[in-house]
Each structure stands twice: as structure tokens, then as C-alpha cells.
Design an enzyme around this catalytic site. Structure first.
Site, PDB file in Angstrom:
ATOM      1  N   GLY A 156       0.853  -1.188   0.000  1.00 41.01           N
ATOM      2  CA  GLY A 156       0.000   0.000   0.000  1.00 41.01           C
ATOM      3  C   GLY A 156       0.888   1.237   0.000  1.00 41.01           C
ATOM      4  O   GLY A 156       2.054   1.170  -0.414  1.00 41.01           O
ATOM      5  N   ILE A 158       2.239   2.804   2.508  1.00 49.05           N
ATOM      6  CA  ILE A 158       3.405   2.691   3.401  1.00 49.05           C
ATOM      7  C   ILE A 158       4.440   1.751   2.773  1.00 49.05           C
ATOM      8  O   ILE A 158       5.638   2.047   2.776  1.00 49.05           O
ATOM      9  CB  ILE A 158       2.986   2.228   4.817  1.00 49.05           C
ATOM     10  CG1 ILE A 158       1.985   3.230   5.427  1.00 49.05           C
ATOM     11  CG2 ILE A 158       4.204   2.084   5.724  1.00 49.05           C
ATOM     12  CD1 ILE A 158       1.321   2.754   6.716  1.00 49.05           C
ATOM     13  N   ARG A 178      -2.246  -8.158  -2.904  1.00 52.09           N
ATOM     14  CA  ARG A 178      -3.416  -8.744  -3.567  1.00 52.09           C
ATOM     15  C   ARG A 178      -3.446  -8.365  -5.050  1.00 52.09           C
ATOM     16  O   ARG A 178      -3.828  -9.150  -5.892  1.00 52.09           O
ATOM     17  CB  ARG A 178      -4.713  -8.277  -2.898  1.00 52.09           C
ATOM     18  CG  ARG A 178      -5.164  -9.173  -1.761  1.00 52.09           C
ATOM     19  CD  ARG A 178      -6.424  -8.647  -1.164  1.00 52.09           C
ATOM     20  NE  ARG A 178      -6.307  -7.205  -0.938  1.00 52.09           N
ATOM     21  CZ  ARG A 178      -7.244  -6.429  -0.417  1.00 52.09           C
ATOM     22  NH1 ARG A 178      -8.397  -6.950  -0.078  1.00 52.09           N
ATOM     23  NH2 ARG A 178      -7.046  -5.151  -0.232  1.00 52.09           N
ATOM     24  N   ARG A 238       0.091  -5.313  11.974  1.00 50.51           N
ATOM     25  CA  ARG A 238      -0.709  -5.696  13.128  1.00 50.51           C
ATOM     26  C   ARG A 238      -0.185  -7.028  13.659  1.00 50.51           C
ATOM     27  O   ARG A 238       0.157  -7.914  12.877  1.00 50.51           O
ATOM     28  CB  ARG A 238      -2.190  -5.860  12.745  1.00 50.51           C
ATOM     29  CG  ARG A 238      -2.949  -4.557  12.519  1.00 50.51           C
ATOM     30  CD  ARG A 238      -3.113  -3.742  13.804  1.00 50.51           C
ATOM     31  NE  ARG A 238      -3.865  -2.508  13.607  1.00 50.51           N
ATOM     32  CZ  ARG A 238      -3.335  -1.337  13.288  1.00 50.51           C
ATOM     33  NH1 ARG A 238      -2.023  -1.212  13.106  1.00 50.51           N
ATOM     34  NH2 ARG A 238      -4.102  -0.260  13.156  1.00 50.51           N
ATOM     35  N   GLU A 267      -1.491  -6.101  22.898  1.00 49.75           N
ATOM     36  CA  GLU A 267      -0.776  -4.867  23.232  1.00 49.75           C
ATOM     37  C   GLU A 267      -1.450  -4.196  24.423  1.00 49.75           C
ATOM     38  O   GLU A 267      -2.671  -4.142  24.460  1.00 49.75           O
ATOM     39  CB  GLU A 267      -0.776  -3.923  22.021  1.00 49.75           C
ATOM     40  CG  GLU A 267      -0.011  -4.524  20.850  1.00 49.75           C
ATOM     41  CD  GLU A 267      -0.004  -3.631  19.609  1.00 49.75           C
ATOM     42  OE1 GLU A 267      -0.490  -2.485  19.671  1.00 49.75           O
ATOM     43  OE2 GLU A 267       0.498  -4.091  18.579  1.00 49.75           O
ATOM     44  N   HIS A 286       4.458  -0.059  19.377  1.00 50.14           N
ATOM     45  CA  HIS A 286       3.494   0.400  18.357  1.00 50.14           C
ATOM     46  C   HIS A 286       3.617   1.916  18.131  1.00 50.14           C
ATOM     47  O   HIS A 286       2.660   2.665  18.359  1.00 50.14           O
ATOM     48  CB  HIS A 286       2.056   0.007  18.752  1.00 50.14           C
ATOM     49  CG  HIS A 286       1.126  -0.059  17.580  1.00 50.14           C
ATOM     50  ND1 HIS A 286       0.066  -0.933  17.502  1.00 50.14           N
ATOM     51  CD2 HIS A 286       1.091   0.641  16.423  1.00 50.14           C
ATOM     52  CE1 HIS A 286      -0.580  -0.752  16.362  1.00 50.14           C
ATOM     53  NE2 HIS A 286       0.030   0.210  15.680  1.00 50.14           N
ATOM     54  N   ILE A 287       4.781   2.337  17.652  1.00 50.32           N
ATOM     55  CA  ILE A 287       5.049   3.775  17.462  1.00 50.32           C
ATOM     56  C   ILE A 287       5.269   4.140  15.991  1.00 50.32           C
ATOM     57  O   ILE A 287       5.892   5.157  15.687  1.00 50.32           O
ATOM     58  CB  ILE A 287       6.262   4.248  18.304  1.00 50.32           C
ATOM     59  CG1 ILE A 287       7.523   3.402  17.997  1.00 50.32           C
ATOM     60  CG2 ILE A 287       5.934   4.216  19.797  1.00 50.32           C
ATOM     61  CD1 ILE A 287       8.809   4.000  18.550  1.00 50.32           C
ATOM     62  N   GLY A 288       4.758   3.301  15.092  1.00 49.15           N
ATOM     63  CA  GLY A 288       4.977   3.528  13.655  1.00 49.15           C
ATOM     64  C   GLY A 288       4.766   4.965  13.212  1.00 49.15           C
ATOM     65  O   GLY A 288       5.612   5.548  12.530  1.00 49.15           O
TER      66      GLY A 288
HETATM   67  C1  GLV Z   1      -1.282   2.336  13.380  1.00 48.94           C
HETATM   68  O1  GLV Z   1      -0.961   1.189  13.550  1.00 48.94           O
HETATM   69  C2  GLV Z   1      -2.250   2.737  12.418  1.00 48.94           C
HETATM   70  O2  GLV Z   1      -2.994   1.881  11.904  1.00 48.94           O
HETATM   71  O3  GLV Z   1      -2.323   3.937  12.138  1.00 48.94           O
END
Ligand code: GLV
Ligand code: GLV
Length: 327
Positions: A156, A158, A178, A238, A267, A286-288
Site C-alpha cells: 500500500g 506505506i 493482492r 498488526r 498490546e 506500536h510507534i509507527g
Molecule cells: C497504526 O498502527 C495505524 O494503523 O495507524
């Protein structure tokens, strides 16, 4: 009566001031503590709009008590915490925060890749713990990044932004998705691959796919066994996409070299979790998308989506495209 908005976590006042001018706004009183489910349901029952975090379940139970609810703005690009079909059936718009977080999340994903490959966290702790006694030829030697093959699962926005970063490191980029992504193929020379070939041939396997019924438990022991022994596995999507017990065994048995994980099945992860006992695991909370600029941008997008729907305008980033205002 002014429309009522409930925000499920304490956000900075400046982030919500635009809403407060026009609407009645109530915000949960903690930055850290989750709003208890019974309070969430009571608030949802009164609310015209909810601003939610990915930790809140927006399901049939919540939607069926929310008689006035028109919009749920989720402070994340992912929306696996939300039953989107049920929301459409109840006439509730679901909005997420794509695009504004793409580059920040790609930066963090690449940082995690680099940290896992070159053992940055282990090395930094080594120095701070006073263990550095001499320069040693193979001291904390890791895996090279440049000129290696990166396999991106989930191409996608990202994924594309990670591919762009990988190109700057002269990496060979392959991907599985996909659908084919001709723009990344043409612009970045990324090559489409079957999932099996990607797993077999990549030095870095980077998971960026959304969590769906098809991707749940996608990475199992069988898949890790197919990877190179030197492979580095990165997950920034995830947790439930990965079977954590299987990942633990693969790392412990030396079937792959290292892992960088920003997300987990549960989490926050318990500090006694087996994965956290391994020195070849880099674990992040989880700090993306967690740069100050991006998180403020995500809050603004949620606020703008709520304001648009409550003023009967087009939302900016609608998830359920079949949604129509029926209430
Ligand atoms: C973080 O994981 C998001 O989905 O923005
Ligand atoms: C390392 O710092 C080197 O000079 O090779």
C-alpha cells in the site's frame, strides 16, 4: 442542542479546540488508561460522533446502542478494531487517517529494519551496561542492508514509501500484494512475487499488510522455516498477522536471524513474553506513526472528518464508501 462528541483518550487541547467551538465535546480523562467498556457504551449511546483509538472495539454491540451516532473517526490508518460492515448497516461513517502518516511510518519501519539488521539496540545497551572492553573484529556484527533483497508484504502507500527508502540503500525490492502495483514497479523497479518466492528469496521480509481474515496468522512456523537462516523479519502492521509462538521458535532455533517488531498479538505486550527474552528481537511499543508532527496531523484529520460529517459535508477520508447519511 449542539451535537455531542466523545473522544476516547485525552488529547492535547489544541488538537480539539476547533471542535469545542462548535460542538459539545467530552474527552476521556487519561492519556494512557483505556476508557472502560461500560463508559464507552454509555458515551456512545449519547454521541453524534466518536473519536476513537485502535484500542477501542467498535462492534455491533456498540453500534446498536448508538442511536444518534453518525461518524467514528479512528486515530489510525488501520481499522481492524471496527466492524465496518455493521457500521454501514447502521448508517455510521467510518473515517481513518491514511496518507498523513505514510512517510513517518515508513521511516520507523526502515529504522526498525536497520536496528534489527545492525543490532543497534543490543549494541547501545552493551555500551551503557559497561560491557565494551575492547574493539573486537566481529563484535556485534550484524547483517548488511545495502544491496540486499527486501520483500515487502502489503504494497500500500506505506509499503511504497518503504520501497523508496530501500532504493536509496541500493536494495533489490520485491513485493507481494493482492493486486499488482504498476506505479511502484515502474517508478522504483519493484518486482511482483508470489508469497512463497518472496519468503524464500528475501533477506528482509517486511510485513505491512492490513489485518483481515486472509492475513490473520499469515506468518507461521512453516513460513519462517522457508526463510533464509540470515533473514530479518519486520512487522509494522498488526500483531495477529504473525503467529508469535512460531516466530519465537524460529528465532530461538536459528531458523531466521532477527526480528524487528512494532506490533504484537496483545498490546501492550507483557514484559515476560518469550519474544522479549531474545537478544535478536527489537521490540517497539506500536510507534509507527509516532512523530509529533504526524500524530498532530492525524488528530486534525479526525477532527476535520467529524466536523465535515456533522456539517453534512463530504468526509475527507471515508473507509466505508457505501456509507450514506441516513440519520
Ligand atoms: C497504526 O498502527 C495505524 O494503523 O495507524
Ligand atoms: C572501524 O571503525 C574502522 O575504522 O574500520
Amino acid at each position: 442542542m449542539k451535537p455531542y462528541i466523545f473522544i476516547t483518550r485525552k488529547l492535547p487541547d489544541e488538537a480539539v479546540s476547533a471542535l469545542k467551538e462548535k460542538y459539545e465535546v467530552n474527552m476521556w480523562n487519561s492519556e494512557e488508561k483505556l476508557v472502560p467498556r461500560d463508559i464507552l457504551l454509555q458515551e456512545a449511546a449519547k454521541a453524534d460522533a466518536l473519536l476513537t483509538m485502535l484500542s477501542e472495539k467498535v462492534d455491533e454491540e456498540l453500534l446498536s446502542v448508538s442511536k444518534n451516532l453518525k461518524v467514528v473517526a479512528n486515530l489510525a490508518v488501520g481499522f481492524d478494531n471496527i466492524d465496518v460492515e455493521a457500521a454501514s448497516a447502521h448508517g455510521v461513517a467510518i473515517c481513518n487517517t491514511p496518507d498523513v502518516l505514510t512517510d513517518s511510518t515508513a521511516d520507523l519501519t526502515f529504522a526498525l529494519l536497520m536496528a534489527a539488521a545492525r543490532r543497534l539496540v543490543e549494541a547501545a545497551e552493551f555500551v551503557k551496561e559497561g560491557k565494551w572492553k575492547s574493539w573486537t573484529p566481529l563484535l556485534l556484527a550484524g547483517q548488511d542492508i545495502h544491496h540486499k533483497t527486501i520483500g515487502i508484504v502489503g504494497m500500500g502507500s506505506i509499503g511504497s514509501a518503504v520501497a523508496k527508502r530501500a532504493k536509496g540503500f541500493d536494495m533489490n525490492v520485491i513485493y507481494h500484494n493482492r493486486s499488482r502495483k504498476m506505479d511502484v514497479e515502474n517508478e522504483l523497479g519493484a518486482v511482483y512475487s508470489s508469497f512463497d518466492d518472496l519468503v524464500l528469496t528475501s533477506d528482509f521480509i517486511v510485513c505491512l499488510t492490513p489485518l483481515t481474515e486472509e492475513t490473520r496468522n499469515l506468518f507461521t512456523r512453516e513460513v519462517f522455516k522457508k526463510m533464509k537462516k540470515t533473514a530479518v523479519f519486520i512487522n509494522a502492521s498488526r500483531g495477529p498477522v504473525v503467529n508469535e509462538q512460531d516466530l519465537y521458535l524460529a528465532l530461538k532455533e536459528g531458523e531466521i536471524a532477527a526480528a524487528g517488531l512494532d506490533v504484537f498479538e496483545k498490546e501492550p505486550i507483557d514484559e515476560n513474553h518469550p519474544l522479549l527474552q531474545l537478544s535478536n528481537v527489537v521490540a517497539l511499543p506500536h510507534i509507527g506513526s509516532a512523530s509529533i508532527e504526524t500524530r498532530m496531523g492525524m488528530m486534525k484529520l479526525c477532527v476535520d472528518n467529524i466536523d465535515a460529517i456533522l456539517s453534512e459535508k463530504e468526509p475527507l477520508t471515508l473507509v466505508n464508501k457505501d456509507w450514506t447519511l441516513t440519520r
